[in-house]
Design a protein around this motif. Structure first.
Motif, short mmCIF file in Angstrom:
data_model
loop_
_atom_site.label_atom_id
_atom_site.label_comp_id
_atom_site.label_asym_id
_atom_site.label_seq_id
_atom_site.Cartn_x
_atom_site.Cartn_y
_atom_site.Cartn_z
N LYS A 121 -7.61 -14.78 -13.18
CA LYS A 121 -8.65 -13.55 -12.43
C LYS A 121 -8.14 -13.54 -10.95
N VAL A 122 -8.73 -12.45 -10.40
CA VAL A 122 -8.50 -12.31 -9.01
C VAL A 122 -9.77 -11.50 -8.46
N ILE A 123 -10.31 -11.89 -7.41
CA ILE A 123 -11.46 -11.18 -6.53
C ILE A 123 -10.81 -10.11 -5.52
N LEU A 124 -11.30 -8.92 -6.04
CA LEU A 124 -10.86 -7.77 -5.57
C LEU A 124 -11.89 -7.40 -4.37
N SER A 125 -11.66 -7.13 -2.96
CA SER A 125 -12.52 -6.87 -1.91
C SER A 125 -12.59 -5.26 -1.51
N THR A 126 -13.44 -4.89 -1.45
CA THR A 126 -13.71 -3.39 -0.92
C THR A 126 -14.80 -3.21 -0.10
N GLN A 127 -15.01 -2.09 0.68
CA GLN A 127 -15.98 -1.94 1.63
C GLN A 127 -16.29 -3.10 2.48
N SER A 165 -2.73 -2.93 -9.74
CA SER A 165 -2.74 -1.82 -9.32
C SER A 165 -4.21 -1.12 -9.21
N SER A 166 -4.50 -0.53 -8.07
CA SER A 166 -5.83 -0.08 -8.16
C SER A 166 -5.68 1.38 -8.91
N PHE A 188 0.85 -1.22 0.10
CA PHE A 188 0.12 -0.07 -0.10
C PHE A 188 1.03 1.36 0.01
N ASP A 189 0.81 2.02 -1.07
CA ASP A 189 1.34 3.37 -1.00
C ASP A 189 0.47 4.82 -0.39
N ASP A 196 2.46 -6.61 -5.90
CA ASP A 196 3.64 -6.73 -6.51
C ASP A 196 4.17 -8.08 -6.54
N VAL A 197 4.84 -8.33 -7.68
CA VAL A 197 5.42 -9.42 -7.90
C VAL A 197 6.96 -9.74 -7.91
#
Length: 725
Positions: A103-109, A82-83, A57-58, A67-68
């Motif tokens: 694919k990737v699942i991204l979580s928010t809220q 990257s968001s 997190f920046d 990052d890999v």
């Protein structure tokens, strides 16, 4: 006169130098995160075995990156996601890659429900098409890819749904979900807390079937908590009502079901006999065979069942029994031939076993008077099993490998302390996280074959530099002989300790079944608090008594049906023995604990009033009759069967013994150990005409944190210690 000024100046310089070398730690520093360690966040090995991904997190740009990095060089090879680069998504909190990494699942809220459960708004990002898809407009739970990442299953309002990512079509699998009545696909409160899982559904290997648990909690008694809200913003309290089975009360009726995606129908699985608990379900490598761990209510008889999904038949392939209880294992691993790895305490210590696909024992892989504490996996190429154990002392952890037949064991870590490993997908490398009482976390890369160090990744040398001016005391490890047992102990003395002086003693313990508080690890926040107390002239000690873990099943299970008997005896007798030492003031011995530790500290001052002059109990269980069914009955059976075990060892029934100073603390929003425990004990103390101090933290849960809360809590406890010990 001039000489006098020179002397004063020299004295002030010397004093300043000494003070500079012995900086006093403050509660504000401890609870403000001043001593926070650096970690590797959300590390995941990628399928190629050559790279791993880390979440970064920046703070400056408020950007979340995955990052890999190359295992071999440590160089960043690319940014996986990257968001900042995703149109329509400003930020995400965490990520879950599909098995094939397409694919990737991204979580928010994300918002917490209880200890492990959350709801959130989730998205799927397709790396090849760069397409972002919101899984649902609603706040959902536990979104999980099918094995080929073509679908996502999730839970919304106690029902299971499946979304087809190519067509966008969503199928509702169950429809009877209802708050405080029926739950599909996620666990009820007590399973989440005591069996430590939330997602109660699992995809088979072909992605054409989903197994899931259904909880009927209609008959489970309800518990309610008033929630008071922020001052000035809420005129009337609200009420949080949820199902909570206390010891001896009705549990949810749990059933196992199979959903066939192609046929679109759901069937009930017949397990052949009745079970009180189904704490684990997991598909084997055969897409038609589901494994189920099922138990009786006493939790001393566990069956491993293989369900044939095609025929809807069930067969018990392994049974474990124990006079006390059997622990559910998370180490069940199926190998290519569907033989499986299992861990068990059946020889008196927790060890690894290898069984055939029919449940025939092939090999006991590990053995000895030590415990396997983690199972990392099996490398099919080399035939080696990787694990962590206490072979080099119960307060230490090391990483080993061994062949599946138990031969040719290799120790892969060498530094004495606590070692933990994260292996690459192909078992070529592992990242070792190492810590000890004197070394904060260090992350290094090693060859899995022989443990040879390849390179350093990250350390906390900056933290060690920051700590130098405080000149903290050493945490001294030893054992103390109490009631015929050598109990693990640590002690922190004042930095200017003088064995000709007498010091007050302050003891910490948790003492719960299978727990460990004496471990060779670096400072937690509480350790800095103990250093603060040591700087103010206190000796701080922790003793792991009978009933705690990693010293064999007999040592751990001796407290069966008598929680609070042997553990209390050990703390009282350890305090007496320490009080005999010339440098400890036997008239000034205090004890504290949180949760089970609060149960213990209350018992100690009530039943050991000639030994302890003060105690602090935070969020304590005051009678096991108030606590949940799964945890309590595992160790105590039911109150109907073991009334004396419940009542003889509950502090609420010993309040007349209070002589010293007692501080009782609880959060009113504690969904785990209800504030009812404290309220009932307050009433008992009042009716016994015993004076004490107490504090309630409005709406705070079992952790009692948020905003300024922890600082306030530890300030209160510190002041109480200084005033009364």
């Amino acid at each position: 006169m001039k000489l006098h000024h020179l002397f004063v100046a020299a004295f002030l310089v010397a004093t300043s130098f000494i003070n500079a070398q012995n900086k006093e730690v403050t509660l504000e520093e401890i609870w403000g995160g001043e001593f926070r360690q650096e970690y590797l966040q959300s590390l995941r090995s990628l399928n190629n075995g050559e790279e791993y991904a880390v979440r970064n997190f920046d703070r400056a740009t408020r950007t979340m990156n995955v990052d890999v990095y190359s295992y071999e060089t440590g160089e960043k090879t690319r940014t996986l996601i990257s968001s900042a680069d995703i149109e329509g998504l400003d930020f995400f909190q965490d990520y879950t890659l599909s098995e094939n990494e397409s694919k990737v699942i991204l979580s928010t809220q994300v918002q917490s429900i209880f200890r492990r459960s959350t709801t959130g708004v989730y998205y799927v990002y397709d790396f090849s098409s760069e397409k972002l898809t919101q899984i649902s407009e609603d706040r959902i739970q536990e979104p999980t890819f099918s094995p080929d990442a073509s679908k996502v299953a999730y839970v919304f309002e106690n029902n299971i749904y499946v979304k087809d990512l190519s067509s966008g079509e969503t199928t509702q699998v169950t429809s009877d979900g209802k708050d405080n009545e029926i739950i599909n696909g996620v666990t009820d409160w007590v399973y989440e807390e005591e069996f430590a899982f939330v997602r109660a559904f699992d995809w088979n290997k072909d992605g054409d079937k989903i197994a899931f648990l259904r909880f009927d909690e209609t008959e489970v008694p309800e518990f309610s908590m008033d929630m008071y809200g922020t001052y000035g913003q809420q005129l009337y309290p609200t009420q949080d009502v949820f199902k909570y089975p206390k010891a001896g009360e009705k549990n949810s009726v749990v059933t196992l079901h199979l959903f066939d995606l192609e046929a679109g129908n759901t069937s009930v699985v017949n397990l052949e006999k009745s079970y009180e608990y189904i704490p684990r379900i997991k598909w084997t490598n055969d897409p038609e065979v589901l494994s189920v761990q099922a138990m009786n209510r006493h939790q001393n008889n566990l069956d491993l069942i293989f369900v044939n999904a095609e025929k809807n038949t069930a067969e018990v392939v392994l049974n474990e029994t124990d006079e006390a209880y059997v622990d559910v294992t998370d180490n069940l691993t199926f190998l290519n031939d569907n033989s499986f790895i299992w861990t068990s305490e059946k020889d008196g210590w927790n060890h690894i076993y290898h069984y055939s696909k029919t449940g025939k024992l092939l090999d006991q892989v590990t053995e000895g008077n030590w415990e396997v504490t983690q199972y990392y996996g099996f490398d099919a190429k080399t035939g080696r099993i990787y694990f962590q154990s206490t072979e080099n002392g119960s307060i230490n952890r090391d990483v080993f490998s061994v062949r599946a037949n138990g031969k040719n064991k290799v120790q892969l870590t060498q530094k004495r302390g606590t070692n933990d490993a994260d292996f690459s997908a192909d078992f070529t490398y592992f990242i070792n996280s190492y810590t000890s009482a004197t070394i904060p976390y260090e992350f290094t890369l090693h060859k899995a074959r022989n443990g040879k160090k390849v390179r350093a990744i990250k350390d906390n040398k900056a933290l060690l530099e920051k700590l130098k001016p405080y000149n903290f005391s050493k945490k001294e490890f030893s054992t103390i002989e109490v009631n015929g047992n050598e109990l693990n102990m640590w002690m922190i003395k004042p930095q200017d300790f003088d064995e000709t002086k007498k010091y007050p003693l302050f003891m910490y313990q948790y003492s719960g079944p299978g727990s460990q508080s004496v471990s060779n690890t670096f400072n937690s926040s509480n350790d800095y608090w103990y250093q603060l107390l040591a700087q103010q002239g206190y000796i701080v000690v922790c003793v792991d008594g009978r009933g705690t873990g990693f010293k064999g099943a007999d040592f751990k299970k001796v407290t069966q049906k008598e929680l609070g008997k042997f553990e209390v005896e050990d703390q009282i007798d350890a305090a007496k023995k320490l009080g005999e030492r010339a440098y400890i003031d036997a008239d000034r011995i205090g004890i504290w604990g949180w949760s089970y530790g609060g149960f213990m500290s209350s018992n100690c001052i009530f039943q050991g009033n000639d030994t302890f002059s003060m105690a602090i109990a935070v969020a304590p269980v005051t009678s096991w009759r108030f606590y949940d069914s799964i945890y309590t009955e595992r160790y105590m059976t039911t109150p109907q069967e073991n009334a004396s075990g419940y009542d003889n060892n509950s502090p609420i029934n010993h309040v007349e013994g209070l002589k010293g100073d007692f501080l009782l603390i609880h959060g009113s929003g504690d969904d785990n150990v209800h504030v009812q425990n404290t309220m009932q004990m307050v009433e008992a103390l009042v009716q016994a005409n015993k004076q004490f101090d107490w504090a309630i933290y409005p709406d705070k849960n079992h952790g009692i944190y948020g905003g300024n809360t922890r600082l306030h809590l530890y300030t209160k406890m510190t002041n109480f210690i200084k005033e009364n010990l």
